[in-house]
Scaffold this motif. Structure first.
Motif, mmCIF file in Angstrom:
data_model
loop_
_atom_site.group_PDB
_atom_site.id
_atom_site.type_symbol
_atom_site.label_atom_id
_atom_site.label_comp_id
_atom_site.label_asym_id
_atom_site.label_seq_id
_atom_site.Cartn_x
_atom_site.Cartn_y
_atom_site.Cartn_z
ATOM 1 N N THR A 162 0.845 -1.196 0.000
ATOM 2 C CA THR A 162 0.000 0.000 0.000
ATOM 3 C C THR A 162 0.878 1.244 0.000
ATOM 4 N N GLN A 163 0.361 2.318 -0.564
ATOM 5 C CA GLN A 163 1.103 3.567 -0.575
ATOM 6 C C GLN A 163 1.289 4.113 0.839
ATOM 7 N N GLU A 164 0.417 3.688 1.736
ATOM 8 C CA GLU A 164 0.531 4.136 3.123
ATOM 9 C C GLU A 164 1.500 3.266 3.922
ATOM 10 N N HIS A 165 2.088 2.241 3.263
ATOM 11 C CA HIS A 165 3.035 1.319 3.900
ATOM 12 C C HIS A 165 2.416 0.626 5.114
ATOM 13 N N THR A 166 1.230 0.077 4.879
ATOM 14 C CA THR A 166 0.538 -0.643 5.940
ATOM 15 C C THR A 166 0.522 -2.155 5.713
ATOM 16 N N SER A 167 0.685 -2.598 4.463
ATOM 17 C CA SER A 167 0.702 -4.035 4.187
ATOM 18 C C SER A 167 1.490 -4.321 2.925
ATOM 19 N N LEU A 168 1.916 -5.570 2.794
ATOM 20 C CA LEU A 168 2.612 -6.079 1.612
ATOM 21 C C LEU A 168 1.812 -7.242 1.041
ATOM 22 N N SER A 169 1.911 -7.437 -0.270
ATOM 23 C CA SER A 169 1.279 -8.583 -0.919
ATOM 24 C C SER A 169 2.280 -9.285 -1.811
ATOM 25 N N GLY A 170 2.146 -10.610 -1.899
ATOM 26 C CA GLY A 170 3.036 -11.412 -2.730
ATOM 27 C C GLY A 170 2.261 -12.506 -3.431
ATOM 28 N N PRO A 171 2.801 -13.051 -4.529
ATOM 29 C CA PRO A 171 2.096 -14.082 -5.293
ATOM 30 C C PRO A 171 1.981 -15.393 -4.522
ATOM 31 N N TYR A 172 0.872 -16.084 -4.727
ATOM 32 C CA TYR A 172 0.712 -17.431 -4.191
ATOM 33 C C TYR A 172 1.415 -18.380 -5.158
ATOM 34 N N LEU A 173 2.353 -19.155 -4.662
ATOM 35 C CA LEU A 173 3.204 -19.979 -5.522
ATOM 36 C C LEU A 173 2.574 -21.348 -5.732
ATOM 37 N N GLU A 174 2.141 -21.575 -6.970
ATOM 38 C CA GLU A 174 1.525 -22.859 -7.300
ATOM 39 C C GLU A 174 2.158 -23.424 -8.559
ATOM 40 N N THR A 175 1.366 -24.033 -9.451
ATOM 41 C CA THR A 175 1.901 -24.819 -10.560
ATOM 42 C C THR A 175 2.857 -24.048 -11.453
ATOM 43 N N VAL A 176 2.494 -22.826 -11.859
ATOM 44 C CA VAL A 176 3.331 -22.074 -12.787
ATOM 45 C C VAL A 176 4.691 -21.774 -12.147
ATOM 46 N N ALA A 177 4.697 -21.376 -10.896
ATOM 47 C CA ALA A 177 5.957 -21.094 -10.204
ATOM 48 C C ALA A 177 6.795 -22.372 -10.066
ATOM 49 N N LYS A 178 6.158 -23.489 -9.776
ATOM 50 C CA LYS A 178 6.877 -24.759 -9.645
ATOM 51 C C LYS A 178 7.521 -25.159 -10.970
ATOM 52 N N GLN A 179 6.799 -24.947 -12.070
ATOM 53 C CA GLN A 179 7.345 -25.261 -13.391
ATOM 54 C C GLN A 179 8.546 -24.378 -13.713
ATOM 55 N N ALA A 180 8.467 -23.107 -13.346
ATOM 56 C CA ALA A 180 9.586 -22.199 -13.611
ATOM 57 C C ALA A 180 10.835 -22.649 -12.858
ATOM 58 N N LEU A 181 10.679 -23.010 -11.584
ATOM 59 C CA LEU A 181 11.828 -23.496 -10.815
ATOM 60 C C LEU A 181 12.361 -24.790 -11.402
ATOM 61 N N ASP A 182 11.467 -25.674 -11.825
ATOM 62 C CA ASP A 182 11.897 -26.942 -12.420
ATOM 63 C C ASP A 182 12.704 -26.701 -13.687
ATOM 64 N N TRP A 183 12.257 -25.737 -14.514
ATOM 65 C CA TRP A 183 12.968 -25.477 -15.769
ATOM 66 C C TRP A 183 14.393 -24.985 -15.500
ATOM 67 N N ILE A 184 14.536 -23.978 -14.664
ATOM 68 C CA ILE A 184 15.872 -23.408 -14.453
ATOM 69 C C ILE A 184 16.759 -24.368 -13.669
ATOM 70 N N SER A 185 16.149 -25.234 -12.847
ATOM 71 C CA SER A 185 16.929 -26.232 -12.115
ATOM 72 C C SER A 185 17.544 -27.250 -13.074
ATOM 73 N N ARG A 186 16.785 -27.619 -14.096
ATOM 74 C CA ARG A 186 17.245 -28.636 -15.051
ATOM 75 C C ARG A 186 18.052 -28.051 -16.198
ATOM 76 N N LYS A 187 17.932 -26.745 -16.400
ATOM 77 C CA LYS A 187 18.595 -26.103 -17.546
ATOM 78 C C LYS A 187 20.029 -25.736 -17.184
ATOM 79 N N GLN A 188 20.983 -26.241 -17.917
ATOM 80 C CA GLN A 188 22.394 -25.939 -17.648
ATOM 81 C C GLN A 188 22.973 -25.116 -18.806
#
Length: 392
Positions: A366-392
């Motif tokens: 918030t512009q008033e610096h009262t809270s923060l928000s972040g993405p809920y990590l599910e399938t798409v995030a897991k796939q991204a980590l899997d790709w970069i983990s396997r990619k050399q």
């Protein structure tokens, strides 16, 4: 529920447009014209389609470069069915180029970010139909005790047209290389400009930044004390297709996929991995049960009353929900007064087996610096980590 203006929490000035509520000033040091040059003629400057429209069920913003659309799934829901080869084909069209520039980062460049003007209003969240909860009570950030060694947090620095910026980030475990991870988790807007843009340059990770406190209180410390565990240059980066197609300067539906993973190497290679050097790497807990989480958000906030030199945390307890698009996983929200510069910082919770795991990263606040928000990590995030983990 009344609309609460939320904005990105990075510290960067990009292509003449201020990332919402960001904090960085133009540098322009004598002889350094690398950050002021326009981006190369890649996808970001290819001929754009002005009309937006819908392709395969995906609603597209106007002005997208045509090359950015190649390889998209028929719908964002279909993205969850992607395999390694699908991510590989997508990534091959959006090559990250980050050559090491010896001695580029120094204390002056790391410390030249300046507070910025307030951000414009953000998009209005979805109606309070069960996916957006009332804002949680504000929590005051407390300083993480020094030394910062043997914990996975640090800072990301990068160059963009018009200035340099910084974010927060976390060393995460590499599924393909247990005990020897070189992977760093941060926010997508800390590595890529979003819609119509490109990856940032000179992208590095500094673990245990200012571990000794030598640069606190307005003092200037040498690089050896600011970066006691070295400067780690990014070799590969993966982020969500949603961010690259839709991402922008204010909080909206793209931030529901505002995450990125970098593979890094030590500029002064001694044979040790990042995880071995730091002494820890957080596992990523995908699809974490929201009702069982007690979250601590960690980062290096930059804007007053903070100065970007200290690592802080907010023990926000059980996160609430925030949604701009009810078809996407609702974001996690915690009460916290951390400011810009905290972007990308890890959100941690305790798994059933007792390990401390990463469950999100700071995306908007918030512009008033009262809270923060972040993405809920599910399938798409897991796939991204899997790709970069396997990619050399």
């Amino acid at each position: 529920m009344p609309s609460i203006h939320r904005s990105a929490m990075a510290a960067a000035l990009v292509t003449g447009t201020l990332l919402a509520a960001s904090a960085c000033g133009p540098d322009g040091p004598a002889g350094d014209d690398r950050t002021a040059a326009p981006p190369p003629a890649t996808d970001a400057s290819a001929s754009a389609s002005p009309g937006g429209g819908v392709i395969g069920g995906i609603t597209l913003p106007s002005g997208l470069p045509s090359g950015l659309l190649e390889g998209l799934p028929k719908s964002w829901d279909d993205l969850k069915k992607w395999k390694f080869d699908d991510w590989d084909k997508w990534a091959s069209k959006h090559v990250f180029n980050n050559p090491v520039v010896k001695d580029f980062w120094n204390p002056d460049k790391m410390g030249d970010a300046k507070p910025a003007d307030p951000a414009p209003p953000t998009a209005k969240p979805a109606a309070d139909d069960g996916v957006t909860d009332p804002e949680p009570p504000v929590v005051k950030a407390v300083q993480v005790p020094r030394p910062y060694l043997k914990q996975p947090s640090g800072k990301v620095f990068f160059s963009a047209q018009g200035g340099r910026g910084n974010c927060s980030a976390t060393v995460v475990a590499d599924p393909q290389h247990p005990g020897r991870s070189n992977l760093v988790w941060t926010a997508a807007h800390c590595v890529h400009q979003g819609k119509g843009g490109d990856f940032y340059k000179d992208l590095v990770f500094v673990p245990a930044y200012n571990n000794s406190g030598a640069s606190s209180g307005g003092r200037k410390a040498p690089l050896s004390e600011l970066a006691p565990l070295g400067t780690w240059w990014a070799d590969q980066v993966v982020t969500s297709p949603q961010w690259m197609v839709e991402g922008g300067p204010t909080g909206d539906a793209a931030n529901q996929y505002d995450f990125a993973v970098m593979r890094v190497h030590n500029q002064n290679d001694n044979g040790k991995s990042l995880e071995e050097t730091v002494g820890s790497a957080a596992p990523v807990w995908f699809d974490a049960p929201r009702d069982q989480l007690k979250v601590s958000a960690v980062g290096y906030p930059l804007v007053k009353p903070f100065d970007g030199q200290e690592l802080y945390k907010c023990d926000g307890g059980k996160p609430t929900r925030l949604s701009f698009d009810a078809k996407r996983p609702s974001m996690l929200t915690v009460g916290c007064n951390m400011t810009q510069g905290a972007s990308g910082g890890g959100w941690f919770a305790t798994m059933p087996d007792g390990r401390t795991a990463l469950v999100s990263n700071t995306s908007i606040g918030t512009q008033e610096h009262t809270s923060l928000s972040g993405p809920y990590l599910e399938t798409v995030a897991k796939q991204a980590l899997d790709w970069i983990s396997r990619k050399q």
